[in-house]
Design a protein around this motif. Structure first.
Motif, PDB file in Angstrom:
ATOM      1  N   SER A 134       0.830  -1.214   0.000  1.00  0.00           N
ATOM      2  CA  SER A 134       0.000   0.000   0.000  1.00  0.00           C
ATOM      3  C   SER A 134       0.864   1.263   0.000  1.00  0.00           C
ATOM      4  CB  SER A 134      -0.968   0.004   1.189  1.00  0.00           C
ATOM      5  OG  SER A 134      -0.310   0.237   2.396  1.00  0.00           O
ATOM      6  N   THR A 135       2.080   1.158   0.512  1.00  0.00           N
ATOM      7  CA  THR A 135       2.997   2.297   0.551  1.00  0.00           C
ATOM      8  C   THR A 135       3.581   2.604  -0.827  1.00  0.00           C
ATOM      9  OG1 THR A 135       3.578   1.776   2.833  1.00  0.00           O
ATOM     10  CG2 THR A 135       5.137   3.145   1.612  1.00  0.00           C
ATOM     11  N   ILE A 136       3.782   1.577  -1.644  1.00  0.00           N
ATOM     12  CA  ILE A 136       4.453   1.779  -2.940  1.00  0.00           C
ATOM     13  C   ILE A 136       3.521   1.701  -4.143  1.00  0.00           C
ATOM     14  CG2 ILE A 136       6.662   0.956  -2.041  1.00  0.00           C
ATOM     15  CD1 ILE A 136       6.091  -1.706  -3.531  1.00  0.00           C
ATOM     16  N   LEU A 137       2.264   1.359  -3.933  1.00  0.00           N
ATOM     17  CA  LEU A 137       1.324   1.090  -5.032  1.00  0.00           C
ATOM     18  C   LEU A 137       1.147   2.274  -5.972  1.00  0.00           C
ATOM     19  CD1 LEU A 137      -0.228  -1.459  -5.792  1.00  0.00           C
ATOM     20  CD2 LEU A 137      -2.204  -0.499  -4.658  1.00  0.00           C
ATOM     21  N   HIS A 138       1.253   3.473  -5.490  1.00  0.00           N
ATOM     22  CA  HIS A 138       1.049   4.660  -6.329  1.00  0.00           C
ATOM     23  C   HIS A 138       2.344   5.174  -6.965  1.00  0.00           C
ATOM     24  CE1 HIS A 138       2.088   6.283  -2.397  1.00  0.00           C
ATOM     25  NE2 HIS A 138       2.331   7.451  -2.952  1.00  0.00           N
ATOM     26  N   ASN A 139       3.402   4.364  -6.911  1.00  0.00           N
ATOM     27  CA  ASN A 139       4.708   4.725  -7.495  1.00  0.00           C
ATOM     28  C   ASN A 139       5.200   6.085  -7.007  1.00  0.00           C
ATOM     29  OD1 ASN A 139       4.828   2.327  -8.971  1.00  0.00           O
ATOM     30  ND2 ASN A 139       3.798   3.239 -10.726  1.00  0.00           N
ATOM     31  N   PRO A 140       5.374   6.231  -5.701  1.00  0.00           N
ATOM     32  CA  PRO A 140       5.770   7.537  -5.165  1.00  0.00           C
ATOM     33  C   PRO A 140       7.200   7.921  -5.551  1.00  0.00           C
ATOM     34  CG  PRO A 140       5.850   5.872  -3.448  1.00  0.00           C
ATOM     35  CD  PRO A 140       5.253   5.215  -4.664  1.00  0.00           C
ATOM     36  N   ASP A 141       7.443   9.218  -5.569  1.00  0.00           N
ATOM     37  CA  ASP A 141       8.786   9.742  -5.829  1.00  0.00           C
ATOM     38  C   ASP A 141       9.666   9.651  -4.587  1.00  0.00           C
ATOM     39  OD1 ASP A 141       8.082  10.494  -8.445  1.00  0.00           O
ATOM     40  OD2 ASP A 141       7.328  12.430  -7.759  1.00  0.00           O
ATOM     41  N   LEU A 142       9.022   9.675  -3.417  1.00  0.00           N
ATOM     42  CA  LEU A 142       9.732   9.645  -2.143  1.00  0.00           C
ATOM     43  C   LEU A 142       9.115   8.563  -1.268  1.00  0.00           C
ATOM     44  CD1 LEU A 142      11.688  10.964  -0.034  1.00  0.00           C
ATOM     45  CD2 LEU A 142       9.794  12.501   0.567  1.00  0.00           C
ATOM     46  N   LEU A 143       9.950   7.688  -0.738  1.00  0.00           N
ATOM     47  CA  LEU A 143       9.504   6.660   0.201  1.00  0.00           C
ATOM     48  C   LEU A 143      10.036   6.996   1.588  1.00  0.00           C
ATOM     49  CD1 LEU A 143      10.186   3.390  -1.818  1.00  0.00           C
ATOM     50  CD2 LEU A 143       7.956   4.322  -1.188  1.00  0.00           C
ATOM     51  N   ILE A 144       9.145   6.952   2.562  1.00  0.00           N
ATOM     52  CA  ILE A 144       9.526   7.206   3.949  1.00  0.00           C
ATOM     53  C   ILE A 144       9.065   6.025   4.787  1.00  0.00           C
ATOM     54  CG2 ILE A 144       9.211   8.697   5.960  1.00  0.00           C
ATOM     55  CD1 ILE A 144       8.727  11.017   4.026  1.00  0.00           C
ATOM     56  N   PHE A 145      10.013   5.406   5.468  1.00  0.00           N
ATOM     57  CA  PHE A 145       9.725   4.281   6.351  1.00  0.00           C
ATOM     58  C   PHE A 145      10.074   4.688   7.773  1.00  0.00           C
ATOM     59  CE2 PHE A 145      11.168   1.995   2.377  1.00  0.00           C
ATOM     60  CZ  PHE A 145       9.890   1.721   1.914  1.00  0.00           C
ATOM     61  N   ASP A 146       9.108   4.695   8.666  1.00  0.00           N
ATOM     62  CA  ASP A 146       9.325   5.022  10.055  1.00  0.00           C
ATOM     63  C   ASP A 146       9.416   3.720  10.841  1.00  0.00           C
ATOM     64  OD1 ASP A 146       9.533   6.220  12.527  1.00  0.00           O
ATOM     65  OD2 ASP A 146       7.583   7.200  12.471  1.00  0.00           O
ATOM     66  N   GLU A 147      10.566   3.461  11.411  1.00  0.00           N
ATOM     67  CA  GLU A 147      10.841   2.231  12.162  1.00  0.00           C
ATOM     68  C   GLU A 147      10.504   0.993  11.320  1.00  0.00           C
ATOM     69  OE1 GLU A 147      12.286   2.054  15.118  1.00  0.00           O
ATOM     70  OE2 GLU A 147      12.095   4.114  15.835  1.00  0.00           O
ATOM     71  N   PRO A 148      11.116   0.848  10.144  1.00  0.00           N
ATOM     72  CA  PRO A 148      10.737  -0.251   9.246  1.00  0.00           C
ATOM     73  C   PRO A 148      11.102  -1.638   9.769  1.00  0.00           C
ATOM     74  CG  PRO A 148      12.690   0.855   8.419  1.00  0.00           C
ATOM     75  CD  PRO A 148      12.185   1.665   9.581  1.00  0.00           C
ATOM     76  N   PHE A 149      11.999  -1.718  10.730  1.00  0.00           N
ATOM     77  CA  PHE A 149      12.425  -3.035  11.216  1.00  0.00           C
ATOM     78  C   PHE A 149      11.778  -3.429  12.528  1.00  0.00           C
ATOM     79  CE2 PHE A 149      15.941  -1.348   8.623  1.00  0.00           C
ATOM     80  CZ  PHE A 149      15.851  -2.244   7.590  1.00  0.00           C
ATOM     81  N   SER A 150      10.842  -2.607  13.023  1.00  0.00           N
ATOM     82  CA  SER A 150      10.210  -2.954  14.299  1.00  0.00           C
ATOM     83  C   SER A 150       9.094  -3.957  14.089  1.00  0.00           C
ATOM     84  CB  SER A 150       9.672  -1.701  14.984  1.00  0.00           C
ATOM     85  OG  SER A 150       8.658  -1.107  14.226  1.00  0.00           O
TER      86      SER A 150
END
Length: 160
Positions: free
Chosen positions: A144-160
């Motif tokens: 759902s985060t990448i489905l719209h092909n964003p120019d900028l990806l932001i992951f907050d605490e991606p490994f938690s």
């Protein structure tokens, strides 16, 4: 030229200064990590970049344009607290989240099936989120985060 530019932003909640006059620039195509101890203001800064909260002072630009509501269509944000609707089917959820980013439903559905297959979740599209393991839910949140092909990806605490 900076893709993302943070200039002297500050954010205060009551008497607590969560972000104190920070500035940085991120060129396009760069992986950038915002590191610091708990309470350092990382999540607050990310929320300001996403226009979820506004800075008290300073300026945030993406591609030389001040961050506003429309800029959210160019940002893919994976928050620390996952935000999936437990009783909704995976495919319906993915199409819905893409629609919030101005992606037509037919295109969203095609992209969703592509990513479900790519991430080993093919066949799960009609399952409800509550039926999925935590790991599978994380995959759906990522899609759902990448489905719209964003120019900028932001992951907050991606490994938690």
């Amino acid at each position: 030229m900076s893709f993302l530019k943070i200039e002297n932003i500050t954010k205060t909640f009551g008497f607590y200064k969560a972000v104190d006059n920070i500035s940085f620039e991120v060129p396009k195509g760069i992986v950038f990590g915002l590191l610091g101890p708990n309470g350092a203001g990382k999540t607050t800064t990310i929320r300001m970049i996403n226009n979820i909260i506004l800075p008290d002072n300073g300026k945030i630009t993406l591609n030389d344009k001040i961050i506003d509501y429309e800029a959210q269509n160019y940002i893919g944000y994976l928050p620390e607290e996952r935000g999936l609707y437990k009783k909704l089917k995976v495919i319906d959820q993915l199409i819905y989240f893409a629609s919030l980013k101005a992606v037509p439903s037919k295109i969203a559905e095609e992209r969703a099936f592509f990513w479900l297959e790519k991430l080993g979740a093919k066949g799960w599209e009609n399952k409800k989120i509550q039926e999925l393991s935590k790991g599978m839910q994380q995959k759906i949140q990522f899609i759902s985060t990448i489905l719209h092909n964003p120019d900028l990806l932001i992951f907050d605490e991606p490994f938690s």
